[in-house]
Design a protein around this motif. Structure first.
Motif, PDB file in Angstrom:
ATOM      1  N   GLU A 178       0.831  -1.187   0.000  1.00 32.68           N
ATOM      2  CA  GLU A 178       0.000   0.000   0.000  1.00 32.68           C
ATOM      3  C   GLU A 178       0.870   1.242   0.000  1.00 32.68           C
ATOM      4  O   GLU A 178       2.078   1.165   0.198  1.00 32.68           O
ATOM      5  CB  GLU A 178      -0.890  -0.015   1.238  1.00 32.68           C
ATOM      6  N   SER A 179       0.235   2.396  -0.180  1.00 34.48           N
ATOM      7  CA  SER A 179       1.031   3.619  -0.198  1.00 34.48           C
ATOM      8  C   SER A 179       1.728   3.783   1.145  1.00 34.48           C
ATOM      9  O   SER A 179       1.168   3.468   2.192  1.00 34.48           O
ATOM     10  CB  SER A 179       0.151   4.824  -0.488  1.00 34.48           C
TER      11      SER A 179
ATOM     12  N   HIS B 205       0.605  -0.893  -6.733  1.00 32.77           N
ATOM     13  CA  HIS B 205      -0.233  -1.167  -5.574  1.00 32.77           C
ATOM     14  C   HIS B 205      -1.348  -2.137  -5.959  1.00 32.77           C
ATOM     15  O   HIS B 205      -2.007  -2.695  -5.111  1.00 32.77           O
ATOM     16  CB  HIS B 205      -0.813   0.125  -5.009  1.00 32.77           C
TER      17      HIS B 205
ATOM     18  N   ASP C  86      -5.340   1.966  10.339  1.00 34.58           N
ATOM     19  CA  ASP C  86      -4.516   2.429   9.226  1.00 34.58           C
ATOM     20  C   ASP C  86      -3.093   1.916   9.353  1.00 34.58           C
ATOM     21  O   ASP C  86      -2.702   1.363  10.364  1.00 34.58           O
ATOM     22  CB  ASP C  86      -4.481   3.958   9.219  1.00 34.58           C
TER      23      ASP C  86
ATOM     24  N   ARG D 293      -2.174  -4.650  13.581  1.00 31.67           N
ATOM     25  CA  ARG D 293      -3.408  -4.823  12.803  1.00 31.67           C
ATOM     26  C   ARG D 293      -3.693  -6.289  12.504  1.00 31.67           C
ATOM     27  O   ARG D 293      -4.653  -6.591  11.812  1.00 31.67           O
ATOM     28  CB  ARG D 293      -3.284  -4.070  11.473  1.00 31.67           C
TER      29      ARG D 293
ATOM     30  N   PRO E 227      -9.205  -1.189  16.234  1.00 29.16           N
ATOM     31  CA  PRO E 227      -8.311  -0.262  15.546  1.00 29.16           C
ATOM     32  C   PRO E 227      -7.565   0.616  16.535  1.00 29.16           C
ATOM     33  O   PRO E 227      -8.136   1.109  17.498  1.00 29.16           O
ATOM     34  CB  PRO E 227      -9.253   0.566  14.673  1.00 29.16           C
TER      35      PRO E 227
ATOM     36  N   LEU F 233      -5.429   4.004  17.232  1.00 31.91           N
ATOM     37  CA  LEU F 233      -5.280   5.340  16.657  1.00 31.91           C
ATOM     38  C   LEU F 233      -3.900   5.481  16.039  1.00 31.91           C
ATOM     39  O   LEU F 233      -2.901   5.210  16.687  1.00 31.91           O
ATOM     40  CB  LEU F 233      -5.427   6.393  17.746  1.00 31.91           C
TER      41      LEU F 233
ATOM     42  N   GLU G 116      -1.052  11.060  13.140  1.00 34.71           N
ATOM     43  CA  GLU G 116      -0.418  11.672  11.970  1.00 34.71           C
ATOM     44  C   GLU G 116       0.644  12.633  12.504  1.00 34.71           C
ATOM     45  O   GLU G 116       0.589  13.829  12.281  1.00 34.71           O
ATOM     46  CB  GLU G 116      -1.454  12.432  11.142  1.00 34.71           C
TER      47      GLU G 116
ATOM     48  N   PRO H   3     -12.223   5.710  15.634  1.00 29.38           N
ATOM     49  CA  PRO H   3     -11.920   5.467  17.040  1.00 29.38           C
ATOM     50  C   PRO H   3     -11.741   6.779  17.808  1.00 29.38           C
ATOM     51  O   PRO H   3     -11.297   7.777  17.233  1.00 29.38           O
ATOM     52  CB  PRO H   3     -10.627   4.654  17.009  1.00 29.38           C
TER      53      PRO H   3
ATOM     54  N   ARG I 126     -11.497  13.232  18.168  1.00 26.97           N
ATOM     55  CA  ARG I 126     -11.489  13.539  16.727  1.00 26.97           C
ATOM     56  C   ARG I 126     -12.366  14.724  16.379  1.00 26.97           C
ATOM     57  O   ARG I 126     -12.124  15.417  15.401  1.00 26.97           O
ATOM     58  CB  ARG I 126     -11.950  12.303  15.934  1.00 26.97           C
TER      59      ARG I 126
ATOM     60  N   GLN J 140      -5.212  16.234  10.363  1.00 25.96           N
ATOM     61  CA  GLN J 140      -4.741  15.341  11.414  1.00 25.96           C
ATOM     62  C   GLN J 140      -5.288  13.924  11.265  1.00 25.96           C
ATOM     63  O   GLN J 140      -4.919  13.041  12.025  1.00 25.96           O
ATOM     64  CB  GLN J 140      -5.138  15.918  12.786  1.00 25.96           C
ATOM     65  N   LEU J 141      -6.187  13.747  10.311  1.00 24.34           N
ATOM     66  CA  LEU J 141      -6.760  12.420  10.102  1.00 24.34           C
ATOM     67  C   LEU J 141      -6.113  11.765   8.887  1.00 24.34           C
ATOM     68  O   LEU J 141      -5.664  12.440   7.975  1.00 24.34           O
ATOM     69  CB  LEU J 141      -8.263  12.524   9.846  1.00 24.34           C
ATOM     70  N   SER J 142      -6.112  10.428   8.880  1.00 23.11           N
ATOM     71  CA  SER J 142      -5.607   9.707   7.713  1.00 23.11           C
ATOM     72  C   SER J 142      -6.677   9.715   6.623  1.00 23.11           C
ATOM     73  O   SER J 142      -7.833  10.061   6.880  1.00 23.11           O
ATOM     74  CB  SER J 142      -5.269   8.280   8.104  1.00 23.11           C
TER      75      SER J 142
ATOM     76  N   MET K 230      -9.821   7.784   7.437  1.00 17.33           N
ATOM     77  CA  MET K 230     -10.608   8.426   8.492  1.00 17.33           C
ATOM     78  C   MET K 230     -11.347   9.646   7.942  1.00 17.33           C
ATOM     79  O   MET K 230     -12.479   9.929   8.319  1.00 17.33           O
ATOM     80  CB  MET K 230      -9.696   8.857   9.652  1.00 17.33           C
TER      81      MET K 230
ATOM     82  N   ASP L 137      -6.177   3.225  -0.325  1.00 14.85           N
ATOM     83  CA  ASP L 137      -5.529   1.931  -0.525  1.00 14.85           C
ATOM     84  C   ASP L 137      -6.557   0.798  -0.472  1.00 14.85           C
ATOM     85  O   ASP L 137      -7.616   0.960   0.109  1.00 14.85           O
ATOM     86  CB  ASP L 137      -4.512   1.707   0.595  1.00 14.85           C
TER      87      ASP L 137
ATOM     88  N   ILE M  48      -7.993  -0.192   2.919  1.00 18.23           N
ATOM     89  CA  ILE M  48      -8.867   0.861   3.433  1.00 18.23           C
ATOM     90  C   ILE M  48     -10.139   0.908   2.589  1.00 18.23           C
ATOM     91  O   ILE M  48     -11.240   1.097   3.101  1.00 18.23           O
ATOM     92  CB  ILE M  48      -8.144   2.230   3.392  1.00 18.23           C
TER      93      ILE M  48
END
Lengths: 368, 332
Positions: free
Chosen positions: A51-52, A216, A280, A296, A341, A343, A346, B142, B147, B154-156, B159, B186, B189
């Protein structure tokens, strides 16, 4: 067929994260590629999927030394490519060419197709007079299925698929041994994708090329490759022939990846079992300890997974996997369980133990 | 009665000094309550413009829209801007392709969700915040409390797309239009988002119009599939029928040109020759004729009409006979 053309040993690419105006202090690293070993045999197609953010493109670029690797080496046709310098490196690069993802931004808009193709020939002293070069250019264009009138045109006059053909012709111009193709079809429409995939296959037969295809899209990679390596967060997690990988994925990540790919057939879609991954991809600046996938993984175990990084080991001839529990998972001894999941921050990947003194930017310096 | 009835929708873009361009050319389809309808096609086939026209998001100047878009009995194209604003977000939800550019980068996620609730359901801010938290929870984000206060960057990517779905579903619309909701994501996801959408659509009884170029996504999600080419629907059928027996040469060609995971080793792909740029205008004949392996002389002279063939709509003079392999074509 069995002769090894490329051998990558413990390749590492770590990008420093810098902070500060006055002193470039390195406050952390992005572990883009973190210890990859792979071998590509002459005449085969090796597919690299992930994946990326998993480091597949960085690995490809590091092999060509478009990014300097931080560690490890690459042996190309018996020579240590990673220690070459200056003129030797430049000469060697003739034999390793690259096809990029976005055909519009990788072709100079102000150069005609002729000048794009001739540039490489000149740089490597292959431009032997007007007549011979002209003949060579027409050969190249017909090999990639473009009319010879294309020579005088500019990249913007072509469609996406045709531009990718120009990119391939440019790589072919120098008679390379290895072509690294980074996402060669992902920018193209599906009907055109197949044209370029078929072209790559035909050229391989015709010129005996060796490919490293980075993509990908597992379906494309499976179609075009002899062997496939699956990457996750900077490391290879599984490597097998493309049939084996699809028939019997051993690593939990590969299983999840395969089950996530939609198949254009409602009958298959309704029946298949899906393994949904929670959350993620973790940040490569702050990778999880032990097995990178344990945060994961639905098959995660109490022991080893979060403490010990699994090495790539050969489970069956030609089928390598980096998982402590691959045998048990395959035999069904370990069953998947629910994963919450986690967190994924980022964040900027700055490790907490680096003291952050001094301003981080000009604005901060002016208004403390 | 169908929830959404699109009839002869045509969008013509007109720029000064240029030939008018028919991006959408007489598209008709129905969406029943709770049904999932797919619009599939390559770039430039008019699928996104169709969705923008339904939502009333095309500019008034420069784009000429004709036909009818009947939602629950009212023609959306005849509504005033104000009436349309009341409906958007309340009755019709939309999820766009790129979640980063469709969220406001300087407004926290929480405010962007509550904005819809305050505007359409007249909720006070405090109450709306609680509802927003539930929504984020429902779409699988989550730690929703935290959030809510965060900004889109700030989110992927996954998300962000979840947040966007939460906003679109905040008022429980009866119809959701999703324009390539997973293209920027991806595969793992994408699988998460698709299963989430499937679940929500089932739970809320929302009808879904799914716009995508990915036939695989359509195969798993949609009840009915419309294949678009050059602004017209060229084939329309229920998904099992369409994939088992594609009749239009374009649908047939698309399916033959996609590498499949479960294909036998060594199987060759059969591409469609040329590219979308080789189209001829529909007024002259069949737009796909220059690329079509089945093309006859009549194809470039007479525009094929839409024909009903046992539950399948087809626009072709010389359809593929079921069971024939894709024609071998030399790429041009």
């Amino acid at each position: 067929m069995s002769e090894t053309l490329v051998s990558v040993q413990d390749m590492k690419v770590h990008f420093p994260i810098k902070r500060g105006v006055f002193f470039d202090r390195t406050v952390g690293h992005v572990y883009a590629v973190d210890g990859v070993d792979l071998e590509i045999k002459r005449g085969e197609t090796y597919g690299l999927v992930g994946e990326s953010g998993c480091g597949k493109s960085t690995l490809g670029r590091a092999m060509l030394r478009l990014n300097e690797p931080t560690g490890g080496k690459m042996i190309f046709d018996g020579q240590d490519f990673s220690s070459l310098k200056g003129e030797d490196l430049r000469k060697m690069r003739r034999r390793i060419q690259m096809v990029f993802q976005d055909p519009l931004s990788s072709l100079d808009p102000r150069q005609s197709v002729e000048s794009i193709l001739v540039e490489g020939l000149r740089a490597h002293d292959l431009d032997k007079g007007k007549e011979e070069t002209g003949k060579r250019l027409r050969e190249l264009l017909s090999a990639v299925g473009l009319p010879s009138t294309a020579l005088r045109k500019y990249p913007h006059e072509f469609s996406g698929g045709q531009r990718q053909r120009i990119g391939i012709a440019r790589a072919l111009a120098l008679n390379p041994d290895l072509i690294v193709a980074d996402e060669p079809v992902s920018a193209l429409d599906v009907s055109v994708q197949a044209q370029v995939v078929n072209l790559l296959e035909e050229l391989q037969e015709q010129f005996g090329l060796t490919y490293l295809v980075i993509a990908h899209d597992l379906a494309v990679v499976k179609h075009i490759s002899d062997r496939v390596g699956v990457m996750y967060l900077g490391g290879l997690v599984e490597e097998a022939t493309s049939e084996d990988l699809y028939a019997e994925p051993l690593h939990p990540y590969t299983r999840a990846l395969l089950s996530a790919i939609p198949v254009p057939d409602p009958v298959v879609e309704d029946r298949r079992e899906r393994i949904l991954l929670a959350g993620d991809l973790p940040s490569p600046a702050n990778p999880p300890s032990g097995c990178r996938f344990h945060t994961r993984c639905p098959w995660r175990q109490q022991t080893r997974c979060d403490t010990e990084r699994p090495a790539l080991r050969e489970l069956k001839p030609g089928h390598k996997v980096a998982c402590h529990w691959a045998e048990q998972i395959q035999s069904g001894e370990i069953q998947p369980h629910e994963v919450k999941p986690i967190l994924v921050e980022e964040d900027d990947g700055i490790s907490p133990d680096v003291p952050l003194v001094g301003p981080a930017s000009v604005t901060e310096a002016l208004n403390p | 009665m169908a929830l959404l009835e699109v009839r002869d929708l045509t969008v013509v873009f007109q720029r000064k000094g240029e030939e008018p361009f028919r991006a959408v050319d007489g598209v008709s389809f129905d969406v029943e309550p709770g049904q999932t309808v797919g619009l599939v096609g390559e770039s430039g086939c008019g699928k996104s413009v169709t969705s923008l026209a339904i939502m009333g998001l095309l500019p008034k100047r420069g784009a000429k829209i004709t036909g009818t878009v009947r939602y629950d009995g009212t023609d959306l194209l005849k509504l005033s801007d104000k009436e349309m604003r009341d409906r958007r977000g309340r009755d019709l939800g939309m999820v766009f392709q790129d979640p980063l550019s469709s969220l406001n980068p300087v407004v926290p996620i929480g405010l962007q969700v509550t904005e819809v609730l305050e505007r359409h359901r007249g909720m006070p801010r405090k109450e709306a915040m609680i509802e927003a938290k539930d929504l984020l929870d429902k779409v699988g984000i989550p730690d929703p409390n935290r959030r809510l206060k965060e900004y889109p960057h700030q989110l992927s990517g996954g998300m962000r797309q979840r947040a966007l779905i939460a906003i679109a579903l905040a008022c429980r619309p009866k119809l959701l239009i999703a324009d390539e909701p997973t293209t920027a994501l991806d595969v793992t996801i994408q699988a998460q988002i698709l299963s989430l959408m499937k679940e929500l659509v089932q739970d809320l009884g929302t009808a879904l119009v799914m716009i995508t170029h990915d036939l695989g996504v359509v195969a798993g999600l949609c009840d009915e599939v419309n294949v678009l080419y050059g602004g017209k629907v060229v084939e329309k059928a229920m998904r099992h029928k369409l994939f088992a027996e594609p009749r239009h040469p374009y649908t047939h060609g698309l399916l033959a040109s996609i590498p499949r995971l479960d294909a036998a080793p060594g199987e060759k792909l059969t591409p469609i020759k040329g590219s979308v740029a080789d189209n001829i205008p529909w007024s002259q004949g069949c737009a796909f004729a220059p690329r079509c392996p089945n093309a006859l002389d009549v194809c470039v002279q007479v525009t094929p009409a839409e024909e009903d063939q046992l539950g399948r709509l087809l626009r072709c003079h010389n359809p593929v006979v079921p069971g024939t392999p894709a024609a071998e074509e030399v790429p041009v």
